[in-house]
Motif scaffolding. Structure first.
Motif, PDB file in Angstrom:
ATOM      1  N   GLY A  47       0.818  -1.216   0.000  1.00  0.00           N
ATOM      2  CA  GLY A  47       0.000   0.000   0.000  1.00  0.00           C
ATOM      3  C   GLY A  47       0.847   1.260   0.000  1.00  0.00           C
ATOM      4  O   GLY A  47       0.524   2.240  -0.682  1.00  0.00           O
ATOM      5  N   PHE A  48       1.923   1.259   0.759  1.00  0.00           N
ATOM      6  CA  PHE A  48       2.790   2.436   0.812  1.00  0.00           C
ATOM      7  C   PHE A  48       3.471   2.675  -0.533  1.00  0.00           C
ATOM      8  O   PHE A  48       3.553   3.812  -1.000  1.00  0.00           O
ATOM      9  N   ILE A  49       3.919   1.618  -1.174  1.00  0.00           N
ATOM     10  CA  ILE A  49       4.545   1.753  -2.500  1.00  0.00           C
ATOM     11  C   ILE A  49       3.513   2.258  -3.510  1.00  0.00           C
ATOM     12  O   ILE A  49       3.813   3.105  -4.362  1.00  0.00           O
ATOM     13  N   ALA A  50       2.267   1.743  -3.419  1.00  0.00           N
ATOM     14  CA  ALA A  50       1.208   2.212  -4.318  1.00  0.00           C
ATOM     15  C   ALA A  50       0.953   3.693  -4.103  1.00  0.00           C
ATOM     16  O   ALA A  50       0.761   4.453  -5.067  1.00  0.00           O
ATOM     17  N   LEU A  51       0.958   4.140  -2.860  1.00  0.00           N
ATOM     18  CA  LEU A  51       0.769   5.556  -2.548  1.00  0.00           C
ATOM     19  C   LEU A  51       1.894   6.399  -3.149  1.00  0.00           C
ATOM     20  O   LEU A  51       1.632   7.451  -3.759  1.00  0.00           O
ATOM     21  N   LEU A  52       3.117   5.933  -3.026  1.00  0.00           N
ATOM     22  CA  LEU A  52       4.247   6.670  -3.599  1.00  0.00           C
ATOM     23  C   LEU A  52       4.151   6.725  -5.129  1.00  0.00           C
ATOM     24  O   LEU A  52       4.456   7.762  -5.739  1.00  0.00           O
ATOM     25  N   LEU A  53       3.734   5.631  -5.745  1.00  0.00           N
ATOM     26  CA  LEU A  53       3.583   5.617  -7.205  1.00  0.00           C
ATOM     27  C   LEU A  53       2.493   6.579  -7.667  1.00  0.00           C
ATOM     28  O   LEU A  53       2.659   7.282  -8.666  1.00  0.00           O
ATOM     29  N   ILE A  54       1.375   6.616  -6.950  1.00  0.00           N
ATOM     30  CA  ILE A  54       0.291   7.549  -7.300  1.00  0.00           C
ATOM     31  C   ILE A  54       0.785   8.983  -7.235  1.00  0.00           C
ATOM     32  O   ILE A  54       0.534   9.787  -8.135  1.00  0.00           O
ATOM     33  N   GLU A  55       1.514   9.315  -6.166  1.00  0.00           N
ATOM     34  CA  GLU A  55       2.016  10.680  -6.031  1.00  0.00           C
ATOM     35  C   GLU A  55       3.061  11.004  -7.091  1.00  0.00           C
ATOM     36  O   GLU A  55       3.082  12.113  -7.631  1.00  0.00           O
ATOM     37  N   ALA A  56       3.915  10.040  -7.420  1.00  0.00           N
ATOM     38  CA  ALA A  56       4.957  10.290  -8.421  1.00  0.00           C
ATOM     39  C   ALA A  56       4.366  10.437  -9.822  1.00  0.00           C
ATOM     40  O   ALA A  56       4.780  11.318 -10.585  1.00  0.00           O
ATOM     41  N   LEU A  57       3.403   9.600 -10.159  1.00  0.00           N
ATOM     42  CA  LEU A  57       2.837   9.638 -11.504  1.00  0.00           C
ATOM     43  C   LEU A  57       1.850  10.780 -11.709  1.00  0.00           C
ATOM     44  O   LEU A  57       1.734  11.320 -12.809  1.00  0.00           O
ATOM     45  N   SER A  58       1.111  11.148 -10.668  1.00  0.00           N
ATOM     46  CA  SER A  58       0.118  12.213 -10.818  1.00  0.00           C
ATOM     47  C   SER A  58       0.720  13.602 -10.594  1.00  0.00           C
ATOM     48  O   SER A  58       0.141  14.591 -11.024  1.00  0.00           O
ATOM     49  N   GLY A  59       1.845  13.668  -9.902  1.00  0.00           N
ATOM     50  CA  GLY A  59       2.458  14.961  -9.610  1.00  0.00           C
ATOM     51  C   GLY A  59       1.709  15.732  -8.537  1.00  0.00           C
ATOM     52  O   GLY A  59       1.893  16.942  -8.389  1.00  0.00           O
ATOM     53  N   ASP A  60       0.857  15.079  -7.792  1.00  0.00           N
ATOM     54  CA  ASP A  60       0.064  15.724  -6.752  1.00  0.00           C
ATOM     55  C   ASP A  60       0.077  14.833  -5.516  1.00  0.00           C
ATOM     56  O   ASP A  60       0.426  13.665  -5.591  1.00  0.00           O
ATOM     57  N   LEU A  63      -3.850  13.034  -1.048  1.00  0.00           N
ATOM     58  CA  LEU A  63      -5.100  13.639  -0.550  1.00  0.00           C
ATOM     59  C   LEU A  63      -5.749  14.511  -1.605  1.00  0.00           C
ATOM     60  O   LEU A  63      -6.971  14.515  -1.753  1.00  0.00           O
ATOM     61  N   ARG A  64      -4.956  15.282  -2.362  1.00  0.00           N
ATOM     62  CA  ARG A  64      -5.523  16.091  -3.450  1.00  0.00           C
ATOM     63  C   ARG A  64      -5.975  15.208  -4.614  1.00  0.00           C
ATOM     64  O   ARG A  64      -7.008  15.431  -5.220  1.00  0.00           O
ATOM     65  N   TRP A  65      -5.195  14.178  -4.938  1.00  0.00           N
ATOM     66  CA  TRP A  65      -5.536  13.265  -6.030  1.00  0.00           C
ATOM     67  C   TRP A  65      -6.845  12.542  -5.759  1.00  0.00           C
ATOM     68  O   TRP A  65      -7.660  12.377  -6.651  1.00  0.00           O
ATOM     69  N   SER A  66      -7.065  12.150  -4.509  1.00  0.00           N
ATOM     70  CA  SER A  66      -8.289  11.425  -4.173  1.00  0.00           C
ATOM     71  C   SER A  66      -9.478  12.354  -3.933  1.00  0.00           C
ATOM     72  O   SER A  66     -10.608  11.876  -3.807  1.00  0.00           O
ATOM     73  N   GLY A  67      -9.253  13.657  -3.897  1.00  0.00           N
ATOM     74  CA  GLY A  67     -10.345  14.625  -3.707  1.00  0.00           C
ATOM     75  C   GLY A  67     -10.722  14.850  -2.268  1.00  0.00           C
ATOM     76  O   GLY A  67     -11.765  15.455  -1.985  1.00  0.00           O
ATOM     77  N   LEU A  68      -9.888  14.418  -1.336  1.00  0.00           N
ATOM     78  CA  LEU A  68     -10.185  14.627   0.090  1.00  0.00           C
ATOM     79  C   LEU A  68      -9.828  16.020   0.556  1.00  0.00           C
ATOM     80  O   LEU A  68     -10.400  16.517   1.512  1.00  0.00           O
TER      81      LEU A  68
END
Length: 70
Positions: A47-60, A63-68
């Motif tokens: 889960g932590f690696i997935a979180l890092l990948l989401i932030e790296a690929l989206s550039g955001d 919390l902002r990417w998920s709309g929270l």
């Protein structure tokens, strides 16, 4: 075919390979066991690696990417 005598019948114990963990000799159990904690830790790492990948690929941030957070 002759029946095996009782002394030739293989014993099935609760710690046979069918009920033990693939990596240890522990029997998988629910609750606070070493096996459960190891599996929980591995899922947390994924889960932590997935979180890092989401932030790296989206550039955001996540919390902002998920709309929270607006």
């Amino acid at each position: 075919m002759p029946e095996p005598s009782p002394d030739q019948t293989p014993e099935i114990s609760p710690t046979t390979s069918a009920t033990t963990s693939a990596t240890t000799s522990e029997v998988p159990a629910f609750g606070w066991s070493g096996y459960a904690e190891r599996v929980n830790g591995r899922f947390a790492m994924v889960g932590f690696i997935a979180l890092l990948l989401i932030e790296a690929l989206s550039g955001d941030t996540f919390l902002r990417w998920s709309g929270l957070v607006p």
